[in-house]
Write a protein that holds these residues in place. Structure first.
Motif, PDB file in Angstrom:
ATOM      1  N   PRO A   1       3.514  20.226   9.035  1.00 31.78           N
ATOM      2  CA  PRO A   1       3.581  19.354   7.850  1.00 31.78           C
ATOM      3  C   PRO A   1       4.760  19.683   6.936  1.00 31.78           C
ATOM      4  O   PRO A   1       5.368  18.784   6.350  1.00 31.78           O
ATOM      5  CB  PRO A   1       2.245  19.623   7.150  1.00 31.78           C
ATOM      6  CG  PRO A   1       1.336  20.079   8.236  1.00 31.78           C
ATOM      7  CD  PRO A   1       2.203  20.869   9.172  1.00 31.78           C
TER       8      PRO A   1
ATOM      9  N   CYS B   1       7.845  18.143   8.384  1.00 34.01           N
ATOM     10  CA  CYS B   1       7.824  16.684   8.170  1.00 34.01           C
ATOM     11  C   CYS B   1       8.139  16.334   6.719  1.00 34.01           C
ATOM     12  O   CYS B   1       8.793  15.321   6.433  1.00 34.01           O
ATOM     13  CB  CYS B   1       6.466  16.119   8.568  1.00 34.01           C
ATOM     14  SG  CYS B   1       6.131  16.217  10.340  1.00 34.01           S
ATOM     15  N   PHE B   2       7.667  17.162   5.779  1.00 27.55           N
ATOM     16  CA  PHE B   2       7.972  16.937   4.361  1.00 27.55           C
ATOM     17  C   PHE B   2       9.474  17.043   4.112  1.00 27.55           C
ATOM     18  O   PHE B   2      10.064  16.174   3.452  1.00 27.55           O
ATOM     19  CB  PHE B   2       7.224  17.953   3.500  1.00 27.55           C
ATOM     20  CG  PHE B   2       7.680  17.961   2.071  1.00 27.55           C
ATOM     21  CD1 PHE B   2       7.291  16.954   1.200  1.00 27.55           C
ATOM     22  CD2 PHE B   2       8.513  18.972   1.602  1.00 27.55           C
ATOM     23  CE1 PHE B   2       7.727  16.943  -0.112  1.00 27.55           C
ATOM     24  CE2 PHE B   2       8.949  18.971   0.293  1.00 27.55           C
ATOM     25  CZ  PHE B   2       8.563  17.961  -0.572  1.00 27.55           C
TER      26      PHE B   2
ATOM     27  N   CYS C   1       2.328  14.417   4.286  1.00 29.00           N
ATOM     28  CA  CYS C   1       2.262  15.793   4.786  1.00 29.00           C
ATOM     29  C   CYS C   1       1.025  16.512   4.270  1.00 29.00           C
ATOM     30  O   CYS C   1       0.504  17.401   4.944  1.00 29.00           O
ATOM     31  CB  CYS C   1       3.523  16.547   4.397  1.00 29.00           C
ATOM     32  SG  CYS C   1       4.979  15.888   5.207  1.00 29.00           S
TER      33      CYS C   1
END
Length: 375
Positions: free
Chosen positions: A73, A76-77, A121
Motif C-alpha cells: 500500500p 501504491c500511495f 491505500c
C-alpha cells in the motif's frame, strides 16, 4: 487434516502411480525410502524441530507476508500521489507552454491524486492487515501434525476434534500429485504433497495436502521429514535456511537477525565485487519501502504469541506422548525398511539420473517378485 470416505483401492506402495481425470498421483510411502533429493522445506510448513519431534503444518510466518501487507500500500500511495503528478508535470513542460503549464498540471493532478491515493491505500492496508490477522488466528488455533522419531509414530488431530490419533511412522502414506487444466490463459499445471492414513477404529481416510511449486519441491519436503525421522537432520536450520542467513545461535525464524545478516552479506559481496551499485541501491530501496525491520519484528512478535497459544491448545494425550524417552526405549526401524532403503541407495548409485519414483517402483516390483516366489 480432513476426513474422506474410505474407498476400495489397491494398497498404496512407494513408487506406484494412480491416474485421475486431470493428472496423476504417485506414492512415496508407506515404508519411507530415501529419495536422494535435497532436504528442504520450501513452503516453511515445518514449525518446530527438537530432539524428540517435528511439527508439520503450522510453520512460522514468513517476513514476506508482512512486507507486502505494509510495503505494498505504501508503494501504491507514492505511485499515485507523487509519480503520476510528476508525469503530468513532465508532459506539461514538454508539450505545453513550459514551467507555467507544468506547474499547473502538477498542482491540479496532485490535489486529486493525493486523496485518492490516501483512501485507496488505506483500504488496501486494512485489507492486508486483515488477511495477516486471519492467518495469525489460524496459526494460533491449529494443532500441527507431529512426527515423533523416538517413538517412530505420527500424531494427528483431525480438524474440529481434540482426540489425537497415533499412526506408526512406517505405515504413513505419502504422495505427490501432478495435475493440469486448460484455462483462458493456456494449460496450467499444479503440484502438491500429501500425507494420510486410515483411522484404525472407523476406517475413515484422513488426508493433509499442500500445494507446491513443482514435483521436486514436493518430494524435497517429504525428504526433509524422512531425514529427520531417520536421524539424518536434527535442526530446523538444516531444512529451512537455503540462503544461510541464520547464524549458529540465531532462532529459526525470519526475525531481525535475518535482516542484519542479509545486510552484512550484501556489503561483503559489494566489497568483493560480486554485487554492483544498482543491486545495493535496490536492496536498500526495497527495505525502506517495506518499513525496514518492522516486518521482521512483527514476525518475532507473531512467533512468540503462537508458541504461547499452541502450548495451551495442545491435547493432554499429545503432550504426554511428546515427552522424551530414555535412549534405550527408542523405537528402531524395521528390517524390511532397512533392506528396501539399502536397495534404493544401490540403484541410485548405479543410475543417479533415474527418477526416484521409478527407483521406488523397481524396488517394489522386486519385492513383489520375491514374495510370489516364496509363496
Amino acid at each position: 487434516m480432513t476426513p474422506k470416505n474410505a474407498q476400495s483401492e489397491q494398497p498404496p506402495r512407494a513408487g506406484r502411480s494412480e491416474p485421475f481425470p486431470s493428472g496423476r498421483l504417485t506414492f512415496l510411502s508407506p515404508k519411507p525410502l530415501p529419495t536422494g533429493l535435497p532436504r528442504v522445506d520450501h513452503g516453511h510448513a515445518v514449525g518446530e524441530v527438537n530432539d524428540g519431534y517435528l511439527d508439520f503444518g503450522a510453520g512460522t510466518p514468513p517476513v514476506f507476508g508482512w512486507q507486502m501487507a505494509l510495503g505494498g500500500p505504501f508503494f501504491c500511495f507514492l505511485l499515485g500521489a507523487f509519480f503520476f503528478p510528476f508525469v503530468v508535470f513532465l508532459g506539461g513542460f514538454a508539450f505545453g507552454n513550459g514551467w507555467e503549464d507544468a506547474l499547473w498540471g502538477w498542482r491540479v493532478t496532485f490535489d486529486y491524486a493525493f486523496w485518492i491515493a490516501v483512501w485507496g491505500c488505506s483500504f488496501f492496508l486494512l485489507l492486508g492487515l486483515g488477511i495477516s490477522y486471519r492467518d495469525h488466528l489460524k496459526l494460533e488455533s491449529i494443532i500441527p501434525t507431529r512426527f515423533n522419531r523416538q517413538r517412530r509414530e505420527v500424531c494427528f488431530v483431525p480438524e474440529g476434534e481434540k482426540t489425537p490419533i497415533f499412526v506408526p511412522w512406517e505405515e504413513l502414506v505419502a504422495w505427490v500429485t501432478e495435475a493440469q487444466g486448460v484455462t483462458e490463459y493456456g494449460v496450467q499445471r499444479q503440484y502438491g504433497f500429501g500425507i494420510g492414513f486410515y483411522h484404525p477404529d472407523t476406517g475413515e481416510k484422513y488426508t493433509l495436502e499442500f500445494e507446491t511449486y513443482g514435483q521436486p519441491q514436493a518430494i524435497s519436503t517429504w525428504e526433509a521429514i524422512r531425514a529427520y525421522m531417520e536421524y539424518e537432520v536434527h535442526t530446523l536450520k538444516e531444512i529451512q535456511d537455503p540462503l544461510e542467513l541464520q547464524g549458529p545461535d540465531d532462532p529459526p525464524w525470519e526475525g531481525v537477525h535475518v535482516f542484519r545478516n542479509a545486510r552484512k552479506r550484501l556489503h561483503e559481496e559489494y566489497r568483493e565485487g560480486k554485487r554492483g551499485v544498482l543491486y545495493l541501491t535496490g536492496w536498500y530501496l526495497y527495505h525502506l519501502m517495506t518499513f525496514w525491520t518492522l516486518p521482521n519484528r512483527l514476525v518475532e512478535w507473531e512467533v512468540r504469541k503462537i508458541k504461547r497459544m499452541s502450548r495451551k491448545t495442545l491435547p493432554k494425550a499429545m503432550a504426554e506422548w511428546s515427552e522424551s524417552l530414555p535412549e534405550d526405549q527408542w523405537a528402531k526401524p524395521s528390517e524390511e525398511l532397512k533392506r528396501q532403503s539399502k536397495r534404493v541407495l544401490e540403484l541410485q548409485k548405479v543410475d543417479p539420473q533415474k527418477p526416484v519414483t521409478e527407483v521406488f517402483a523397481q524396488v517394489g516390483e522386486e519385492l513383489a517378485g520375491e514374495a510370489s516366489m516364496t509363496a
